[in-house]
Design a protein around this motif. Sequence first.
Motif, PDB file in Angstrom:
ATOM      1  N   ALA B 142       0.884  -1.225  -0.016  1.00 52.16           N
ATOM      2  CA  ALA B 142       0.137  -0.043  -0.062  1.00 52.16           C
ATOM      3  C   ALA B 142       0.809   1.194   0.158  1.00 52.16           C
ATOM      4  O   ALA B 142       1.910   1.100   0.661  1.00 52.16           O
ATOM      5  CB  ALA B 142      -0.972  -0.137   1.268  1.00 52.16           C
ATOM      6  N   PHE B 143       0.365   2.343  -0.759  1.00 53.55           N
ATOM      7  CA  PHE B 143       0.976   3.684  -0.635  1.00 53.55           C
ATOM      8  C   PHE B 143       0.903   4.113   0.661  1.00 53.55           C
ATOM      9  O   PHE B 143      -0.297   3.821   1.471  1.00 53.55           O
ATOM     10  CB  PHE B 143       0.415   4.549  -1.423  1.00 53.55           C
ATOM     11  CG  PHE B 143       0.834   4.090  -3.071  1.00 53.55           C
ATOM     12  CD1 PHE B 143       1.900   4.317  -3.552  1.00 53.55           C
ATOM     13  CD2 PHE B 143      -0.216   3.540  -3.787  1.00 53.55           C
ATOM     14  CE1 PHE B 143       2.260   3.870  -4.869  1.00 53.55           C
ATOM     15  CE2 PHE B 143      -0.103   3.357  -5.094  1.00 53.55           C
ATOM     16  CZ  PHE B 143       1.038   3.441  -5.603  1.00 53.55           C
ATOM     17  N   SER B 144       1.901   4.583   1.318  1.00 51.40           N
ATOM     18  CA  SER B 144       1.589   5.038   2.745  1.00 51.40           C
ATOM     19  C   SER B 144       2.481   6.410   3.202  1.00 51.40           C
ATOM     20  O   SER B 144       3.567   6.487   2.409  1.00 51.40           O
ATOM     21  CB  SER B 144       2.064   3.838   3.631  1.00 51.40           C
ATOM     22  OG  SER B 144       3.468   3.764   3.365  1.00 51.40           O
ATOM     23  N   PHE B 225       1.654   9.380  -2.369  1.00 56.62           N
ATOM     24  CA  PHE B 225       0.678   8.920  -3.298  1.00 56.62           C
ATOM     25  C   PHE B 225      -0.223  10.224  -3.484  1.00 56.62           C
ATOM     26  O   PHE B 225      -0.663  10.388  -4.616  1.00 56.62           O
ATOM     27  CB  PHE B 225       0.260   7.784  -3.458  1.00 56.62           C
ATOM     28  CG  PHE B 225      -0.379   7.365  -4.536  1.00 56.62           C
ATOM     29  CD1 PHE B 225       0.092   6.922  -5.673  1.00 56.62           C
ATOM     30  CD2 PHE B 225      -1.929   7.310  -4.588  1.00 56.62           C
ATOM     31  CE1 PHE B 225      -0.536   6.601  -6.951  1.00 56.62           C
ATOM     32  CE2 PHE B 225      -2.776   6.839  -5.574  1.00 56.62           C
ATOM     33  CZ  PHE B 225      -1.986   6.527  -6.895  1.00 56.62           C
ATOM     34  N   GLY B 226      -0.600  10.793  -2.397  1.00 60.41           N
ATOM     35  CA  GLY B 226      -1.722  11.655  -2.380  1.00 60.41           C
ATOM     36  C   GLY B 226      -2.932  11.108  -2.147  1.00 60.41           C
ATOM     37  O   GLY B 226      -3.366  10.019  -2.217  1.00 60.41           O
ATOM     38  N   ASN B 227      -3.825  11.878  -1.455  1.00 62.49           N
ATOM     39  CA  ASN B 227      -5.269  11.609  -1.116  1.00 62.49           C
ATOM     40  C   ASN B 227      -5.962  12.603  -0.835  1.00 62.49           C
ATOM     41  O   ASN B 227      -5.639  13.838  -0.406  1.00 62.49           O
ATOM     42  CB  ASN B 227      -5.028  11.091   0.495  1.00 62.49           C
ATOM     43  CG  ASN B 227      -6.166  10.331   1.099  1.00 62.49           C
ATOM     44  OD1 ASN B 227      -7.372  10.536   0.717  1.00 62.49           O
ATOM     45  ND2 ASN B 227      -5.804   9.428   2.001  1.00 62.49           N
ATOM     46  N   LEU B 234      -1.059   6.189   9.504  1.00 67.40           N
ATOM     47  CA  LEU B 234       0.609   6.527   8.727  1.00 67.40           C
ATOM     48  C   LEU B 234       0.531   5.436   7.659  1.00 67.40           C
ATOM     49  O   LEU B 234       1.371   5.270   6.827  1.00 67.40           O
ATOM     50  CB  LEU B 234       1.546   6.496   9.697  1.00 67.40           C
ATOM     51  CG  LEU B 234       1.613   7.520  10.739  1.00 67.40           C
ATOM     52  CD1 LEU B 234       2.826   7.431  11.500  1.00 67.40           C
ATOM     53  CD2 LEU B 234       1.570   8.781   9.790  1.00 67.40           C
ATOM     54  N   THR B 235      -0.328   4.489   7.502  1.00 66.20           N
ATOM     55  CA  THR B 235      -0.173   3.213   6.800  1.00 66.20           C
ATOM     56  C   THR B 235      -1.235   3.502   5.558  1.00 66.20           C
ATOM     57  O   THR B 235      -1.221   2.866   4.655  1.00 66.20           O
ATOM     58  CB  THR B 235      -0.616   1.915   7.233  1.00 66.20           C
ATOM     59  OG1 THR B 235      -1.813   2.111   8.034  1.00 66.20           O
ATOM     60  CG2 THR B 235       0.555   1.432   8.160  1.00 66.20           C
ATOM     61  N   GLN B 236      -1.844   4.788   5.358  1.00 65.55           N
ATOM     62  CA  GLN B 236      -2.650   5.116   4.308  1.00 65.55           C
ATOM     63  C   GLN B 236      -1.959   6.410   3.413  1.00 65.55           C
ATOM     64  O   GLN B 236      -0.988   6.900   3.989  1.00 65.55           O
ATOM     65  CB  GLN B 236      -3.857   5.545   4.736  1.00 65.55           C
ATOM     66  CG  GLN B 236      -4.924   4.733   5.166  1.00 65.55           C
ATOM     67  CD  GLN B 236      -6.284   5.496   5.668  1.00 65.55           C
ATOM     68  OE1 GLN B 236      -6.132   6.409   5.810  1.00 65.55           O
ATOM     69  NE2 GLN B 236      -7.054   4.886   6.355  1.00 65.55           N
ATOM     70  N   PRO B 237      -2.312   6.256   2.049  1.00 65.06           N
ATOM     71  CA  PRO B 237      -1.819   7.293   1.554  1.00 65.06           C
ATOM     72  C   PRO B 237      -2.095   8.558   1.963  1.00 65.06           C
ATOM     73  O   PRO B 237      -3.101   8.829   2.796  1.00 65.06           O
ATOM     74  CB  PRO B 237      -2.617   7.260  -0.110  1.00 65.06           C
ATOM     75  CG  PRO B 237      -3.073   5.715   0.220  1.00 65.06           C
ATOM     76  CD  PRO B 237      -3.288   5.479   1.637  1.00 65.06           C
ATOM     77  N   ILE B 238      -1.122   9.751   1.776  1.00 62.74           N
ATOM     78  CA  ILE B 238      -1.286  11.003   2.174  1.00 62.74           C
ATOM     79  C   ILE B 238      -0.941  11.979   1.316  1.00 62.74           C
ATOM     80  O   ILE B 238      -0.286  11.802   0.362  1.00 62.74           O
ATOM     81  CB  ILE B 238      -0.532  11.187   3.585  1.00 62.74           C
ATOM     82  CG1 ILE B 238      -0.970  12.326   4.393  1.00 62.74           C
ATOM     83  CG2 ILE B 238       0.759  11.172   3.191  1.00 62.74           C
ATOM     84  CD1 ILE B 238      -0.237  12.196   5.756  1.00 62.74           C
TER      85      ILE B 238
END
Lengths: 309, 292
Positions: B142-144, B225-227, B234-238
């Motif tokens: 996952a992007f993070s 990656f962007g969100n 912190l393990t999610q795209p931001i």
Amino acid sequence: MSRHDTSDLIFRRVLAVFPISVLILVAGIFFELVYSSLPSLQKFGIGFLYHSVWNPVVENFGALPFIYGTCVTSFVALLLAVPIGVGAAIYLAEYAPVKVAKMVSMLVDLLAAIPSVIYGLWGIFVLVPFMRTVIQPFLGKYLGFLPLFQGPNYGIGMLAASVMLAIIIVPFIISVAREVIMAVPFVYKESAYALGATRWEALSNIVLSYGKVGILGAVILALGRAIGEVMAVTMIIGNDPKIALSLFSPGYTLASVLANEFAEADFPMYLSALIEIALVLLLVSFIVNILARLLIWSVTKGQAAEGAK
Amino acid sequence: MKETVLKSFAATRRRREIWDKAMVTVLFLCAASVLFILFVILWHLIARGLSSLNPAFFTQLPKAVGEKGGGMANAIIGTFVLLILAVCVGVPLGLGAGVYLGEYAHHRFAQTVLFVTDVMNGIPSIVFGIFAYTICVLPMKAFSALSGGLALGFMMIPMITRTSEQFVKMVPNQLREAGLALGLPKWRVVTGIIVPSAIGGIMTGIMVALARVAGETAPLLFTAFGNLHYSQSLTQPISAIPLQIFNYAVSPYEDWHRQAWAGALVLIVMVFLINIWAQYFVYSRKRWSAGK
């Protein structure tokens, strides 16, 4: 006393982990990229560098269009930025009043601190229309007999990207070249003046020939910058993997193909080919930086020998 | 005979002086043109940025694609989160390495590591992004935010290492000797005397490195990656300001272009402020040594 010795030893050992991990990190970047690009390395071999077809759909990968785009844009950028940058550096180091020189250097540092995505934004909305409506028609009209300035005029393309790169590397060239020029010993210039030389003669014959190796180092470092620049180029070069002679036509660079296609590389060979491009970029940056350091090192070593005499 | 020699000498002299004047003018034009470009860029940033800024820019999330209004609150918070993560990675590694090199290392080892950090400084930023992708995004699938912070943190290391090494070396030897003479173990001297004495310069190095990575986009493209929403962990795209500027600038929507300019103005003000703040540390250190 021995208590100190143990605590010191532990502290020293623990602290030594940090520089070693920096070394491991750099080696790790290199080996990780080699490892991840192995499938592509094995399948395409050295031909990867000179095949001109980039077609992810049929898993046919050749990096020549990107290498060509990177070379052309970096070269044209240097062609524009080096004379202007070195000229400005000479003016600041030799002619401008000290206060003016200080202020201008501060502004130049400001220019260097602008993030490249902002250059890209400015490129899309200001530089590209300007290229399309003013510069490129002008070049086409008066230099159109050259194959470099022919073909349809979109505004975006290799010429716009080169101009953008030139703007990005110019502050860098100015600050390094200025330092090199200011490092030339005063006596040399004074002897030239004593012989009746004009300022320009003293500059061109003494200062520039003394500092040329250092300036070359600055130029090579700037070249490294230009090759590794991603965002500003990606936003205005047009991103078309073809090899065209005309500077007006869209192109693609090593760095911008990574920016555009990496996130959508959905099968292993595609990803591997892209990582091989990153590996090429990494190796080029190694070579460029080591070369520039050696040049600068040879200058400083020469100065040390001079002082020892 | 003498007169013709003098005449020709005077003629040459005049020609040389005209040439001299001409070259000075050319050099002046070089410097002026660089300044001109800088002012043009800043002018566009300020003019278009100011007219596009509004309170919503700081407080609201992006609206759905093509819809007017909204802001970059997610990206502003994202940039701060990423910078904090980058500091957590880059500062300990860079500072530890710099202190060891300046204080303990043999000359040859120090030279080698510094050479490597110089080379590392020249690695294109996008390569750091790809490295972070292969070691963090691929295994975690996952992007993070974590991987983005890692990439930016790595980029900070060379500059921090170099400045801390320099400033640790500049600490006068008397301070070291005074500490040792009091019977302090060497590690207490390092942590209690040397690092605090050099802290002004070290902080400057850290801030300059921070200013540099704050504007980076390329290493975040396939890590953070962007969100379009707030990132919950912190393990999610931001998102980050530079990333959002890029996405908006290449989009076909007028209102997103407007927000890209606003974002650019905010970003550049942030970068300049961090740089100016960095200078403050050096000056405060100078004051301290002058007062000594």
